[in-house]
Design a protein around this motif. Structure first.
Motif, PDB file in Angstrom:
ATOM      1  N   THR A   7      -2.799  24.794  20.831  1.00  9.92           N
ATOM      2  CA  THR A   7      -1.533  24.116  20.565  1.00  9.92           C
ATOM      3  C   THR A   7      -0.404  25.120  20.367  1.00  9.92           C
ATOM      4  N   CYS A  11       2.765  25.483  22.737  1.00  7.42           N
ATOM      5  CA  CYS A  11       4.102  25.309  22.144  1.00  7.42           C
ATOM      6  C   CYS A  11       5.003  26.468  22.555  1.00  7.42           C
ATOM      7  N   VAL A  83      -0.931  14.563  17.884  1.00  3.07           N
ATOM      8  CA  VAL A  83       0.024  15.396  17.138  1.00  3.07           C
ATOM      9  C   VAL A  83       0.304  16.698  17.883  1.00  3.07           C
ATOM     10  N   SER A  84      -0.741  17.294  18.457  1.00  4.20           N
ATOM     11  CA  SER A  84      -0.568  18.540  19.209  1.00  4.20           C
ATOM     12  C   SER A  84       0.305  18.321  20.437  1.00  4.20           C
ATOM     13  N   CYS A  87       3.871  17.955  19.412  1.00  5.86           N
ATOM     14  CA  CYS A  87       4.442  19.245  19.007  1.00  5.86           C
ATOM     15  C   CYS A  87       4.817  20.081  20.225  1.00  5.86           C
ATOM     16  N   MET A  90       7.951  18.591  21.731  1.00  5.40           N
ATOM     17  CA  MET A  90       9.140  18.906  20.944  1.00  5.40           C
ATOM     18  C   MET A  90       9.534  20.372  21.099  1.00  5.40           C
ATOM     19  N   ALA A  91       8.549  21.265  21.165  1.00  5.27           N
ATOM     20  CA  ALA A  91       8.842  22.688  21.350  1.00  5.27           C
ATOM     21  C   ALA A  91       9.559  22.922  22.674  1.00  5.27           C
ATOM     22  N   PHE A 176       7.983  11.383  15.907  1.00  7.64           N
ATOM     23  CA  PHE A 176       8.478  12.138  17.056  1.00  7.64           C
ATOM     24  C   PHE A 176       9.711  11.474  17.659  1.00  7.64           C
TER      25      PHE A 176
END
Length: 212
Positions: A7, A11, A83-84, A87, A90-91, A176
């Motif tokens: 992850t 990211c 969740v990963s 993330c 979003m990154a 998110f």
């Protein structure tokens, strides 16, 4: 530990890929610094206003693909929890907004890259997003208002869809969407101010401009 490292690596990959300033690079080929033209934003709308519609579409598609690639790669090749994946998405968007390749870190506003992430992680939202965006954009000719409205609408859409289908709300996805909507509002804060004061420029299609 394995998922955490994967992850983190994805990211970073997403952030670096998302940070590639496509609008800046496209405009540079025409010997123009887009940061000094129009709104100064490195996005498809300002590219279109400055260079022409064809260049704006090119930048929009490239920015969209920046959002698609990391999320799709993570989804297809790794068994990562939601969740990963969120993330990583979003990154990627943050990389586009705060580009590591520009001195000021001022990138785009996250709309097209965010749409790429949404297309992979929330595919059912694509038709709704397109209808809302083009309805508002065509009805008002304010691209900024259309962008903000689209991302805000995704929140109640997700809640209503989950309720209708009898599915439990995944709070990671809800958070998110809320954070992404707030980010879009933040990047459009000057547009919101201009909309309030009726000074926001309206978008109009124009043929490609020639820059010698």
């Amino acid at each position: 530990m394995g998922n955490l490292l994967v992850t983190a690596a994805l990211c970073l990959f997403g952030y670096l890929l998302g940070g590639i300033p496509t609008a800046y690079l496209v405009a540079k080929r025409k010997h123009i610094d887009l940061r000094e033209k129009g709104s100064g934003n490195l996005g498809a709308t300002n590219t279109s206003r400055t260079l022409g519609f064809r260049y704006g579409v090119t930048v929009g598609v490239l920015d969209l693909l920046k959002g698609v690639v990391p999320s799709l790669f993570a989804l297809d090749f790794f068994s990562l929890p939601a969740v990963s994946l969120l993330c990583i998405g979003m990154a990627t968007i943050l990389g586009h907004v705060f580009s590591p390749y520009l001195p000021s870190q001022r990138g785009g506003k996250g709309v097209a890259t965010g749409a790429g992430v949404i297309a992979v992680l929330f595919p059912s939202a694509i038709p709704v997003g397109l209808v809302v965006f083009f309805s508002v954009a065509i009805g008002t000719r304010y691209v900024s208002l259309a962008s903000i409205t689209t991302y805000v609408v995704l929140i109640p859409y997700y809640l209503i869809r989950s309720h209708i289908q009898g599915q439990p709300i995944e709070y990671a996805r809800l958070v998110f969407l809320c954070l992404l909507s707030l980010l879009i509002l933040f990047t459009h804060r000057t547009n919101v101010n201009r909309l309030i004061h009726h000074s926001e420029p309206k978008f109009s299609y124009s043929a490609d401009k020639e820059h010698k």
